[in-house]
Design an enzyme around this catalytic site. Structure first.
Site, PDB file in Angstrom:
ATOM      1  N   ASP A 155       1.017  -1.133   0.183  1.00 43.31           N
ATOM      2  CA  ASP A 155       0.014  -0.058  -0.031  1.00 43.31           C
ATOM      3  C   ASP A 155       0.980   1.047  -0.038  1.00 43.31           C
ATOM      4  OD1 ASP A 155      -1.737   2.141   0.434  1.00 43.31           O
ATOM      5  OD2 ASP A 155      -2.836   0.906   2.083  1.00 43.31           O
TER       6      ASP A 155
ATOM      7  N   ASP B  89      -3.640   2.317  -5.584  1.00 41.80           N
ATOM      8  CA  ASP B  89      -2.027   2.225  -4.904  1.00 41.80           C
ATOM      9  C   ASP B  89      -1.926   0.922  -3.978  1.00 41.80           C
ATOM     10  OD1 ASP B  89      -3.686   2.841  -2.835  1.00 41.80           O
ATOM     11  OD2 ASP B  89      -2.229   4.039  -1.726  1.00 41.80           O
ATOM     12  N   GLU B  90      -2.824  -0.001  -4.438  1.00 39.56           N
ATOM     13  CA  GLU B  90      -2.713  -1.320  -3.463  1.00 39.56           C
ATOM     14  C   GLU B  90      -2.379  -2.494  -4.531  1.00 39.56           C
ATOM     15  OE1 GLU B  90      -5.509  -1.940  -0.202  1.00 39.56           O
ATOM     16  OE2 GLU B  90      -5.952   0.009  -0.631  1.00 39.56           O
TER      17      GLU B  90
HETATM   18  P1  TTP Z   1      -5.506   5.121   0.375  1.00 39.54           P
HETATM   19  O1  TTP Z   1      -4.420   4.090   0.391  1.00 39.54           O
HETATM   20  O2  TTP Z   1      -6.573   5.055   1.126  1.00 39.54           O
HETATM   21  O3  TTP Z   1      -4.704   6.469   1.101  1.00 39.54           O
HETATM   22  P2  TTP Z   1      -3.253   7.062   0.957  1.00 39.54           P
HETATM   23  O4  TTP Z   1      -2.396   6.188  -0.015  1.00 39.54           O
HETATM   24  O5  TTP Z   1      -3.291   8.562   0.437  1.00 39.54           O
HETATM   25  O6  TTP Z   1      -2.609   7.074   2.382  1.00 39.54           O
HETATM   26  P3  TTP Z   1      -2.242   5.913   3.464  1.00 39.54           P
HETATM   27  O7  TTP Z   1      -0.703   6.300   3.635  1.00 39.54           O
HETATM   28  O8  TTP Z   1      -2.815   5.903   4.454  1.00 39.54           O
HETATM   29  O9  TTP Z   1      -2.272   4.615   2.431  1.00 39.54           O
HETATM   30  O10 TTP Z   1      -5.946   5.631  -1.237  1.00 39.54           O
HETATM   31  C1  TTP Z   1      -4.921   5.855  -2.214  1.00 39.54           C
HETATM   32  C2  TTP Z   1      -5.117   6.998  -2.964  1.00 39.54           C
HETATM   33  O11 TTP Z   1      -6.393   6.833  -3.531  1.00 39.54           O
HETATM   34  C3  TTP Z   1      -4.897   8.105  -2.212  1.00 39.54           C
HETATM   35  O12 TTP Z   1      -3.778   8.859  -2.197  1.00 39.54           O
HETATM   36  C4  TTP Z   1      -5.989   9.196  -3.009  1.00 39.54           C
HETATM   37  C5  TTP Z   1      -6.966   8.319  -3.611  1.00 39.54           C
HETATM   38  N1  TTP Z   1      -8.191   8.078  -2.975  1.00 39.54           N
HETATM   39  C6  TTP Z   1      -9.360   8.839  -3.617  1.00 39.54           C
HETATM   40  O13 TTP Z   1      -9.184   9.183  -4.755  1.00 39.54           O
HETATM   41  N2  TTP Z   1     -10.653   8.752  -2.509  1.00 39.54           N
HETATM   42  C7  TTP Z   1     -10.663   8.461  -1.627  1.00 39.54           C
HETATM   43  O14 TTP Z   1     -11.872   8.330  -1.055  1.00 39.54           O
HETATM   44  C8  TTP Z   1      -9.610   7.720  -0.928  1.00 39.54           C
HETATM   45  C9  TTP Z   1      -9.849   7.398   0.553  1.00 39.54           C
HETATM   46  C10 TTP Z   1      -8.425   7.829  -1.569  1.00 39.54           C
HETATM   47 MG    MG Z   2      -2.172   4.090   0.380  1.00 36.73          MG
END
Ligand code: TTP
Ligand code: MG
Length: 428
Positions: A30, A124-125
């Site tokens: 992630d 992103d996962e």
């Molecule tokens: P996430 O993996 O939920 O968050 P993140 O990578 O920003 O932070 P973390 O370090 O906690 O993992 O989401 C991945 C990307 O997806 C995030 O950068 C932005 C996008 N996103 C959206 O477009 N809408 C949303 O509601 C969320 C939660 C994320």
């Molecule tokens: Mg993330």
């Protein structure tokens, strides 16, 4: 190891169609504050600063924020005003989907060096089944560290990785030491890990299910695992059994490599307008734009839909949706539009419209077929020509005369995003 042995070790459980036995090693990756980190690496002036990525629309919310901003309480979903109140120095950066998609594809390519069994879970996962790669790369920790190193060196980005016997626990583990974490959970650690953990922490138990479980007095995953499975089944139906296994940290679902997923069941596109719309002509223009987005995705993947659905959300957040099934399946912009427009005629639209959504379902996958009848051919050829122009010059290169603006949707990418397949989000 001889080459053919390496290859046979990579045959996925799904492809072999057999029950998964023996211990697996599943890695979950992630990215940390993904969109924000990409913005910081591409613009050095933003590095080390509290930034929030927002959409380009007027009514936008914070999509994600850098860890520097999170320290001050900035959270995803906040309005820009709320963000500034939490952190007065917050810098707002409009999102750029193209950049995130390109980066995501590069990350997936790094993962593919370590195992071909890579399942893209969101922008992103990803999950990677590394069971067959352990010996080749020197074990779990070595693989985790090598992936982190390569992503840092090649893309200048940090990520968090969890490695566990299954997807459920791997996903939990990747979140345990964010940012830049690497957490390995072995079979023997699972009961201790879950004992005190609130039920909502596990992927798959949302707010609604969590609430229902709490009314049964179940607060932690440990309690969920001990709760009689028969009662869970009675209360929750089929997912009752899955909930029971979640409480025990058991998850047999395989990592499904790309291209092996079930085909999409529907293709849809929705948008919130920059300002509420009450003029029917304006609504029609947006309807044509949305139908075009849906049609383009459907055609790209050789499918047509028997059912067209329309969803309308009003300025007061009430909503209404309706579907219509047609005998001849559709995927041309105009055909989708005309069904959606007929549905709209049957709805009572007496308030300004905030959001419209169009989707097609009941899909059949039969590629591109030249229509038999002359009157259908004109639309087919026109659409095909427009598709060809878009393929070469981009999505904005050609559109309908009634439609000249498309409010930017940069910043938000559907969780269903995949690098391939009909659910892919088309970049602007
Ligand atoms: P996430 O993996 O939920 O968050 P993140 O990578 O920003 O932070 P973390 O370090 O906690 O993992 O989401 C991945 C990307 O997806 C995030 O950068 C932005 C996008 N996103 C959206 O477009 N809408 C949303 O509601 C969320 C939660 C994320
Ligand atoms: Mg993330």
């Amino acid at each position: 190891m001889p080459r053919d042995l390496v290859r046979s070790a990579f045959i996925t459980p799904k492809l072999k169609k057999q029950k998964i036995t023996g211990s697996r090693s599943v890695l979950h990756l992630d990215m940390d504050a993904f969109f924000a980190q990409v913005e910081q690496t591409t613009n050095p002036a933003l590095r080390g600063k509290p930034i929030a990525v927002v959409g380009n629309k007027k009514r936008t919310v914070i999509v994600t924020s850098s860890y520097e901003a999170r320290k001050h309480g900035v959270k995803t979903g906040m309005t820009m005003g709320e963000g500034t109140r939490a952190c007065p120095d917050l810098i707002f950066v409009p999102g750029n989907n193209r950049k995130y998609i390109d980066t995501s594809v590069k990350i997936i390519n790094v993962l593919k060096n370590f195992s071909p069994v890579v399942e893209v879970f969101s922008i992103d996962e990803a999950f990677v089944d590394i069971t067959g790669s352990l010996r080749l790369f020197g074990g779990k920790e070595a693989i985790g560290n090598s992936i982190k190193k390569r992503i840092k060196e090649e893309l200048n980005l940090t990520c968090s990785i969890g490695i566990a016997p299954n997807k459920l626990i791997a996903k939990l583990a990747s979140d345990m030491e964010k940012p830049d974490g690497l957490v390995i959970v072995n079979d023997k650690d699972i009961p201790g890990l879950l004992e005190e953990l609130p039920i909502e922490e596990i992927c798959g138990i949302g707010k609604k299910t969590g609430k229902k479980l709490r009314t049964l007095g179940i607060e932690t995953l440990g309690e969920l695992g001990r709760y009689p499975a028969s009662i869970l089944k009675k209360k929750f139906g089929i997912i009752g059994e899955r909930l029971h296994y979640m409480g025990l940290g058991i998850d047999e679902s395989p990592v499904v490599p790309m291209g092996d997923e079930n085909p999409a069941k529907s293709i849809g596109h929705s948008m919130t307008f920059p300002t509420d719309v009450d003029d029917r002509e304006d609504i029609n223009r947006y309807l044509l734009l949305l139908s075009g987005k849906v049609g383009r995705r459907a055609r790209r993947h050789g499918c047509l839909g028997h059912t067209v659905s329309l969803y309308v959300r009003f300025s007061d957040f009430t909503g209404i949706g309706k579907r219509h099934t047609v005998e001849n399946p559709v995927n041309l912009d105009n055909d989708i539009y005309s069904v959606a427009s007929k549905i709209l005629d049957t709805l009572e639209v007496d308030k300004p419209v905030r959001l419209l959504g169009v989707s097609i379902a009941n899909l059949i996958y039969n590629g591109k077929q030249f229509p038999l009848f002359k009157n259908e051919r004109r639309d087919f050829l026109l659409t095909d020509a427009m598709d060809n122009v878009k393929d070469i010059f981009g999505e904005d290169a050609v559109t309908y005369a009634t439609v000249t603006e498309w409010p930017s949707e940069a910043g938000v990418i559907s969780p269903a995003w995949r690098p391939n397949g009909p659910r892919r989000v088309d970049p602007k």
